[in-house]
Write an enzyme that holds these catalytic residues in place. Structure first.
Site, PDB file in Angstrom:
ATOM      1  CG  HIS A  72      -2.035  -0.934   1.194  1.00 22.29           C
ATOM      2  ND1 HIS A  72      -3.095  -0.883   2.059  1.00 22.29           N
ATOM      3  CD2 HIS A  72      -2.278  -1.979   0.370  1.00 22.29           C
ATOM      4  CE1 HIS A  72      -3.949  -1.848   1.760  1.00 22.29           C
ATOM      5  NE2 HIS A  72      -3.468  -2.535   0.746  1.00 22.29           N
ATOM      6  CE1 TYR A 200      -5.156   3.565   9.123  1.00 16.92           C
ATOM      7  CE2 TYR A 200      -5.625   3.219  11.446  1.00 16.92           C
ATOM      8  CZ  TYR A 200      -4.880   2.931  10.322  1.00 16.92           C
ATOM      9  OH  TYR A 200      -3.849   2.021  10.402  1.00 16.92           O
ATOM     10  N   PRO A 292      -3.530  -0.295  18.831  1.00 15.91           N
ATOM     11  CG  PRO A 292      -5.375  -1.618  18.286  1.00 15.91           C
ATOM     12  CD  PRO A 292      -4.708  -0.943  19.435  1.00 15.91           C
ATOM     13  CE  LYS A 296       4.665   2.953  12.979  1.00 15.52           C
ATOM     14  NZ  LYS A 296       4.090   2.401  11.743  1.00 15.52           N
ATOM     15  CE1 TYR A 384      -1.177   3.715   9.702  1.00 12.49           C
ATOM     16  CE2 TYR A 384      -0.149   3.057   7.629  1.00 12.49           C
ATOM     17  CZ  TYR A 384      -1.119   2.872   8.605  1.00 12.49           C
ATOM     18  OH  TYR A 384      -2.006   1.834   8.481  1.00 12.49           O
TER      19      TYR A 384
HETATM   20  C1  PHB Z   1      -5.377  -4.772  10.544  1.00 11.67           C
HETATM   21  O1  PHB Z   1      -5.522  -4.931   9.328  1.00 11.67           O
HETATM   22  O2  PHB Z   1      -5.615  -5.689  11.352  1.00 11.67           O
HETATM   23  C2  PHB Z   1      -4.974  -3.446  11.082  1.00 11.67           C
HETATM   24  C3  PHB Z   1      -4.611  -2.448  10.194  1.00 11.67           C
HETATM   25  C4  PHB Z   1      -4.242  -1.216  10.683  1.00 11.67           C
HETATM   26  C5  PHB Z   1      -4.247  -0.971  12.040  1.00 11.67           C
HETATM   27  C6  PHB Z   1      -4.586  -1.975  12.934  1.00 11.67           C
HETATM   28  C7  PHB Z   1      -4.956  -3.218  12.448  1.00 11.67           C
HETATM   29  O3  PHB Z   1      -3.915   0.270  12.503  1.00 11.67           O
END
Ligand code: PHB
Ligand code: APR
Length: 390
Positions: A72, A200, A292, A296, A384
């Site tokens: 990505h 997000y 999460p 990270k 990120y």
């Molecule tokens: C996930 O795909 O499980 C995932 C992706 C991004 C995050 C947390 C979990 O910030």
């Protein structure tokens, strides 16, 4: 039994460490409390930053990741119905790869068993002894037999609830902690992703995250209460809430499908200092936790054991202990950056139950700042995508 390094825990930290050391000719034995099936099925996060991808490649365990991982170049923030794309490649020249943590774990377990090096599942009653001497030992039970492993060093890679950190006597470790007043309800669904990148979302009803695992599997999360009863969340209720929170002005909606995994993840920030005592070195979740939201957790666990393996290699190859002595300091440089970033992302995107209007205005201002400032986007993107170890 005797080995150079006794490793407690076969999560990403323990397994990466074992393979780094093996390739440098340093023996180790990995002791894992659970069975192989459990460890390989446990669903966790799935974002690998560049340093972690490089680690997989360096170890030559990247074949499945190259085939199945999804690279990505950006991700999106959503608020007030609007989406803002953070183009990581353009802003900082780096990308991330979506590849489930349990796939990483599987690749490393396969490697360890292929090369025939010791990895003992279902090791019970694991205890550490004489950690502050030159001859630390691990006792445990395996296949119904009590055993002792004599080591030069012990790596505590046994996660937040393991036994390594509690082995250190009171007064040695200082802990820093923040517990958030919300949790994540996460699902995996048989549904083709309807957006190429992660989203997000900050909404009045709380946070939501749109992610994926493969061209046919979507991974989605909803902010819920920390004591949420998952039984209250029927599949219909989950989809309805996801549709509401992820709605955009341009008509995006997640594809829906059969939900085959559901779980609740608590949200915590935690750091212990130092990460070493005598001949015990803590790594990964045993030493620190991040919420999460910054994706990270696994990456910082891998960075720790890269540092630890380099330090152990310097010890055995060059009889140089400077890196072992400086292990904590080196790890904490990255950890505190990641702690700050994870707290920042969490604070910016969630709706705490007691949020006052002032806090809501600050959150909105931060998001608007990202929309209007290139400098703010560069900062978000480089954190990120992951800053290099120093
Ligand atoms: C996930 O795909 O499980 C995932 C992706 C991004 C995050 C947390 C979990 O910030
Ligand atoms: N004896 C042996 N093994 C143990 C013990 C014990 N007493 N206690 C725990 N373990 C094992 C667990 O079963 C688990 O397999 O240690 C392992 C720790 O692995 P993780 O929890 O995955 O921790 P870590 O390797 O540090 O990886 C950090 O995991 O929690 C996620 O988000 C986090 O991505 C991050 C990553």
């Amino acid at each position: 039994m005797r080995t150079h390094v006794g490793i407690v825990g076969a999560g990403p930290a323990g397994l990466f460490l074992a393979e780094f050391l093996r390739q440098a000719g340093i023996d180790c034995v990995v002791l894992e409390a659970r069975d192989r099936e459990y460890v390989q099925q446990r669903v966790r996060a799935g974002v690998l930053e560049q340093g972690s991808i490089d680690a997989m490649r360096q170890l030559g365990v990247d074949a499945r990741m190259n085939e199945l991982g999804l690279e990505h170049h950006g991700f999106e923030l959503l608020w007030g119905g609007r989406r803002l794309r953070i183009d990581m490649s353009e802003l900082c020249g780096r990308s991330i790869t979506v590849y489930g943590q349990q796939e990483v774990v599987k690749d490393l377990i396969d490697r360890r068993l292929e090369v025939g090096e010791p990895l003992l599942f279902e090791a019970s009653d694991v205890q550490l002894h004489d950690v502050d001497s030159d001859a630390p030992r691990i006792t445990f039970t395996h296949d119904g037999t009590a055993q002792e492993l004599q080591c030069d060093f012990i790596a505590g890679c046994d996660g937040f609830h393991g036994i390594s950190r509690p082995t250190v006597p009171e007064g040695v470790l200082q802990t820093f902690e923040r517990v958030y007043p919300f949790a994540w309800l996460g699902i995996l669904a048989h549904a083709a992703p309807s957006n190429e990148e992660l989203i997000y979302a900050n909404t009045d009803r709380g946070f939501a995250l749109y992610s994926m695992r493969s061209p046919t599997v979507t991974r989605l999360y909803l902010q819920v209460a920390p004591d949420e009863d998952i039984a209250q969340w029927s599949d219909d209720r989950i989809w309805s809430e996801l549709r509401t929170r992820l709605r955009t002005d341009d008509g995006f909606a997640p594809n829906e499908g059969e939900i085959f995994e559901k779980g609740i993840t608590p949200m915590r920030s935690f750091v212990t200092e130092p990460m070493q005592w005598g001949r015990l070195f803590l790594a990964g979740d045993a030493a620190h936790i991040v919420p999460p939201t910054g994706a990270k957790g696994m990456n910082v666990a891998i960075a720790d054991v890269q540092n630890l393996s380099e330090a152990l290699i310097a010890h055995y190859r060059d009889t140089d202990d400077a890196q072992l002595v400086g292990y904590t300091e080196r790890c904490l440089r990255k950890i505190w950056r990641v702690e700050h970033f994870s707290w920042f992302m969490t604070s910016m995107m969630h709706r705490p139950p007691d949020q006052d209007p002032f806090a809501a205005k600050l959150q909105r201002s931060q998001l608007d700042y990202l929309a209007t400032s290139h400098a703010a986007r560069v900062s978000l993107a480089e954190n990120y995508a992951g800053l290099p170890r120093t």
